[in-house]
Design a protein around this motif. Structure first.
Motif, PDB file in Angstrom:
ATOM      1  N   GLN A  34       0.838  -1.194   0.000  1.00 32.72           N
ATOM      2  CA  GLN A  34       0.000   0.000   0.000  1.00 32.72           C
ATOM      3  C   GLN A  34       0.871   1.242   0.000  1.00 32.72           C
ATOM      4  O   GLN A  34       1.920   1.287   0.639  1.00 32.72           O
ATOM      5  N   ASP A  35       0.385   2.283  -0.667  1.00 26.77           N
ATOM      6  CA  ASP A  35       1.098   3.567  -0.725  1.00 26.77           C
ATOM      7  C   ASP A  35       0.578   4.451   0.409  1.00 26.77           C
ATOM      8  O   ASP A  35      -0.594   4.797   0.450  1.00 26.77           O
ATOM      9  N   ASN A  36       1.437   4.829   1.387  1.00 25.49           N
ATOM     10  CA  ASN A  36       1.054   5.636   2.547  1.00 25.49           C
ATOM     11  C   ASN A  36       1.414   7.112   2.374  1.00 25.49           C
ATOM     12  O   ASN A  36       1.398   7.861   3.345  1.00 25.49           O
ATOM     13  N   THR A  37       1.708   7.556   1.192  1.00 26.65           N
ATOM     14  CA  THR A  37       2.115   8.943   0.962  1.00 26.65           C
ATOM     15  C   THR A  37       1.028   9.925   1.412  1.00 26.65           C
ATOM     16  O   THR A  37       1.327  10.937   2.057  1.00 26.65           O
ATOM     17  N   LEU A  38      -0.210   9.666   1.106  1.00 28.46           N
ATOM     18  CA  LEU A  38      -1.301  10.562   1.482  1.00 28.46           C
ATOM     19  C   LEU A  38      -1.373  10.728   3.006  1.00 28.46           C
ATOM     20  O   LEU A  38      -1.539  11.838   3.517  1.00 28.46           O
ATOM     21  N   TRP A  39      -1.213   9.634   3.768  1.00 26.18           N
ATOM     22  CA  TRP A  39      -1.248   9.716   5.219  1.00 26.18           C
ATOM     23  C   TRP A  39      -0.090  10.543   5.758  1.00 26.18           C
ATOM     24  O   TRP A  39      -0.245  11.295   6.712  1.00 26.18           O
ATOM     25  N   LEU A  42      -0.917  14.273   5.064  1.00 27.77           N
ATOM     26  CA  LEU A  42      -1.946  14.757   5.989  1.00 27.77           C
ATOM     27  C   LEU A  42      -1.396  14.891   7.408  1.00 27.77           C
ATOM     28  O   LEU A  42      -1.733  15.832   8.128  1.00 27.77           O
ATOM     29  N   GLY A  43      -0.543  13.985   7.833  1.00 28.75           N
ATOM     30  CA  GLY A  43       0.067  14.067   9.153  1.00 28.75           C
ATOM     31  C   GLY A  43       0.959  15.285   9.302  1.00 28.75           C
ATOM     32  O   GLY A  43       0.945  15.973  10.331  1.00 28.75           O
ATOM     33  N   ILE A  44       1.750  15.576   8.274  1.00 28.86           N
ATOM     34  CA  ILE A  44       2.634  16.754   8.310  1.00 28.86           C
ATOM     35  C   ILE A  44       1.802  18.033   8.333  1.00 28.86           C
ATOM     36  O   ILE A  44       2.087  18.964   9.106  1.00 28.86           O
ATOM     37  N   ILE A  45       0.754  18.096   7.529  1.00 25.62           N
ATOM     38  CA  ILE A  45      -0.114  19.287   7.525  1.00 25.62           C
ATOM     39  C   ILE A  45      -0.757  19.474   8.900  1.00 25.62           C
ATOM     40  O   ILE A  45      -0.801  20.586   9.434  1.00 25.62           O
ATOM     41  N   ALA A  46      -1.232  18.398   9.519  1.00 24.20           N
ATOM     42  CA  ALA A  46      -1.849  18.496  10.846  1.00 24.20           C
ATOM     43  C   ALA A  46      -0.830  18.975  11.874  1.00 24.20           C
ATOM     44  O   ALA A  46      -1.147  19.807  12.739  1.00 24.20           O
TER      45      ALA A  46
END
Length: 185
Positions: A34-39, A42-46
């Motif tokens: 699975q590609d976790n790039t989106l997570w 989103l974690g860095i933005i949060a």
């Protein structure tokens, strides 16, 4: 001619040994990673948003603390200034008469329950026409609790103002044990 009945849903008999169960990779093929790039994005933005909110909150707490320190400093300075001004004022009993720099305070005035000076009459005993600015210092144990300022209208020599305008006390002055009065700004 008759045809046989169709097989029941899901197929007849046991599972196909060559078909992988739903959701798993077929035999011999490794599962797709699975590609976790989106997570991660989103974690860095949060994390950035939380850091910014904490910084802004800290800034406002710092500003509020500095403002509180300035108000305390001003209040302390103003209170010492009032105590110094009251030290040079003349002592008067409530309702008593006194003459201060050409302003003759007539007897019969009082301080009501709200800290206002009521029924105050002032005569001009100086040789020139003038208006008077009287400050009544309401004190307890040598410290000013609050002050009341009163202004007369423009008075000719010998004239009396029976309707003096006073700005009452803002704080509780029921514990006063001394009243002092001065004239002038």
């Amino acid at each position: 001619m008759s045809y046989p009945a169709p097989p029941p849903p899901g197929g007849a008999g046991g599972p196909n040994p060559y078909q992988a169960p739903y959701g798993s990779a077929p035999q011999g093929i490794p599962p797709k990673k699975q590609d976790n790039t989106l997570w991660w994005v989103l974690g860095i933005i949060a994390a950035v948003v939380i850091l910014c909110c904490c910084s802004v909150g800290g800034f406002f707490l710092f500003v509020a603390n500095e403002a509180s320190d300035q108000v305390s400093s001003y209040s302390s300075s103003a209170n010492s200034s009032k105590n110094a001004d009251a030290a040079g004022a003349s002592t008067v009993s409530e309702g008593g008469s006194i003459t201060v720099d050409g302003a003759a305070v007539q007897s019969g005035w009082s301080i009501d329950s709200t800290g206002d000076v009521v029924n105050l009459s002032v005569s001009n005993t100086s040789g020139t026409a003038d208006s008077f600015y009287l400050t009544f210092y309401l004190m307890e144990d040598g410290n000013v609790l609050d002050d009341v300022t009163c202004n007369t209208s423009y008075l000719e020599p010998g004239e009396t103002d029976s309707n003096v305008t006073c700005i009452g006390a803002f704080f509780d002055v029921d514990d006063r044990d001394e009243i002092r009065v001065s004239e002038g700004l």
